[in-house]
Design a protein around this motif. Structure first.
Motif, PDB file in Angstrom:
ATOM      1  N   GLY A  75       0.817  -1.201   0.000  1.00  0.00           N
ATOM      2  CA  GLY A  75       0.000   0.000   0.000  1.00  0.00           C
ATOM      3  C   GLY A  75       0.851   1.251   0.000  1.00  0.00           C
ATOM      4  O   GLY A  75       2.032   1.221   0.327  1.00  0.00           O
ATOM      5  N   TYR A  76       0.248   2.355  -0.384  1.00  0.00           N
ATOM      6  CA  TYR A  76       0.934   3.645  -0.447  1.00  0.00           C
ATOM      7  C   TYR A  76       2.128   3.561  -1.418  1.00  0.00           C
ATOM      8  O   TYR A  76       3.254   3.886  -1.087  1.00  0.00           O
ATOM      9  CB  TYR A  76       1.391   4.078   0.947  1.00  0.00           C
ATOM     10  N   GLY A  77       1.811   3.110  -2.636  1.00  0.00           N
ATOM     11  CA  GLY A  77       2.830   3.032  -3.672  1.00  0.00           C
ATOM     12  C   GLY A  77       3.303   1.617  -3.912  1.00  0.00           C
ATOM     13  O   GLY A  77       2.833   0.657  -3.291  1.00  0.00           O
ATOM     14  N   ARG A  78       4.252   1.502  -4.830  1.00  0.00           N
ATOM     15  CA  ARG A  78       4.825   0.195  -5.167  1.00  0.00           C
ATOM     16  C   ARG A  78       6.337   0.178  -5.020  1.00  0.00           C
ATOM     17  O   ARG A  78       6.985  -0.777  -5.403  1.00  0.00           O
ATOM     18  CB  ARG A  78       4.447  -0.192  -6.602  1.00  0.00           C
ATOM     19  N   GLY A  79       6.874   1.227  -4.469  1.00  0.00           N
ATOM     20  CA  GLY A  79       8.318   1.309  -4.309  1.00  0.00           C
ATOM     21  C   GLY A  79       8.784   0.680  -3.018  1.00  0.00           C
ATOM     22  O   GLY A  79       8.051  -0.002  -2.307  1.00  0.00           O
ATOM     23  N   ILE A  80      10.047   0.940  -2.699  1.00  0.00           N
ATOM     24  CA  ILE A  80      10.673   0.346  -1.530  1.00  0.00           C
ATOM     25  C   ILE A  80      10.066   0.892  -0.240  1.00  0.00           C
ATOM     26  O   ILE A  80      10.104   0.230   0.808  1.00  0.00           O
ATOM     27  CB  ILE A  80      12.199   0.602  -1.572  1.00  0.00           C
TER      28      ILE A  80
END
Length: 254
Positions: A75-80
Motif C-alpha cells: 500500500g501507499y505506492g509500489r516502491g521500496i
C-alpha cells in the motif's frame, strides 16, 4: 327470423364447445389418475434435487466460514517505501504467529523472522504496555475485516540484510556483487479453534529502473492460501527453518 336463427346457432356452438372442454378435462383427469404412480415418482425426484441443491448451498456457506482468506499486498505506492499490508478477509479472527521474509538473490536465499520490530538501538528491552504492544511486535490477533501495517518493505529488507551481513545503499541495492531478484512475505497463523497452523504467502519481483529506483511487482494476482492438510506441512517446514541455520549458497537448511 334470420337474426333469431343465428343466435340459436351460436348457442349450440357454445354448448358444443363446452362439452368438448369438459370431455378434454375429463380425459386429462383420467390420464392423470392412471399415471399417478409416475407423477408421484417424478415429484419425489424433484424434491430430492431441490433438497440436494439446498444442502450444497449450506455446505458451501459452512466451508466459506471455515476457510481462511488472508491478503498480502503493498500500500501507499509500489516502491521500496510502500507499506506491507496484511488483511484478514476471513469470517473468523486469525492469530498471527510469525511474519517471515525470504529474500532471493543471485548468491542464494535468505530467510528472516521479522515478527518483532526493533528500535534504533536494537531489540527493545524496556517494558511495554499492552496498548503499545503493536509498536514492538506484529504478533497478535487480527479480527475479521481488519488489516495490519507490517512496516515498509525498506524496513523489512534492511532487517534481512542486517541479519545476514548484506550491505545496502540508500536505494536498498546491495553494495556487493550479488543482486536482488525477489522477495516473499510469509505468514504463519492460527485460524479459529484449529490447533495446527495455517499459512499465507505472496512473492514480489524486485525491479530497478535507470534511476536505481526499486519497484515491487506481485508475481500473482492473489495471495497463496496454505490451509489444506498437505499445505500445512509446508507451513511446519517454515517453522523448522526459523530454528535451523540457513545455507545461502545452496538455499537449503543445514
Amino acid at each position: 327470423m334470420r337474426f333469431g336463427n343465428s343466435r340459436k346457432m351460436d348457442a349450440r356452438q357454445h354448448i358444443f364447445q363446452g362439452k368438448e372442454v369438459i370431455y378434454f378435462f375429463s380425459n386429462l383427469w383420467d390420464w392423470i389418475q392412471e399415471n399417478a404412480t409416475v407423477f408421484s415418482g417424478l415429484t419425489s425426484v424433484g424434491m430430492l434435487l431441490i433438497w440436494g441443491v439446498y444442502l450444497q448451498l449450506l455446505l458451501h456457506n459452512f466451508r466459506m466460514q471455515r476457510r481462511p482468506q488472508i491478503i498480502i499486498n503493498h500500500g501507499y505506492g509500489r516502491g521500496i517505501d510502500s507499506r506491507c499490508i496484511v488483511s484478514n478477509m476471513s469470517q473468523s479472527a486469525v492469530f498471527i504467529d510469525s511474519i517471515i521474509v525470504k529474500l532471493e538473490t543471485s548468491d542464494g536465499q535468505y530467510v528472516t523472522d521479522v515478527t518483532d520490530t526493533v528500535d534504533e538501538e536494537g531489540e527493545s528491552s524496556k517494558d511495554v504496555n499492552v496498548k503499545e504492544l503493536r509498536q514492538v511486535t506484529r504478533q497478535g490477533p487480527l479480527g475479521s475485516g481488519e488489516y495490519m501495517n507490517a512496516g515498509t518493505f525498506r524496513t523489512l529488507l534492511q532487517k534481512v540484510a542486517s541479519e545476514h551481513g548484506i550491505g545496502l545503499d540508500e536505494s536498498c541495492r546491495p553494495t556487493g556483487e550479488e543482486g536482488f531478484s525477489n522477495v516473499e512475505i510469509r505468514l504463519i497463523m492460527i485460524f479459529g479453534a484449529e490447533k495446527s497452523p495455517i499459512g499465507a504467502s505472496r512473492r514480489f519481483h524486485m525491479k530497478y529502473d535507470e534511476n536505481k529506483k526499486l519497484s515491487l511487482i506481485p508475481e500473482t494476482i492473489g495471495t497463496q492460501q496454505l490451509g489444506k492438510r498437505r499445505q500445512r506441512l509446508k507451513v511446519r517446514r517454515w517453522q523448522r527453518d526459523l530454528r535451523m541455520p540457513f545455507d545461502a549458497d545452496t538455499g537449503q537448511n543445514r
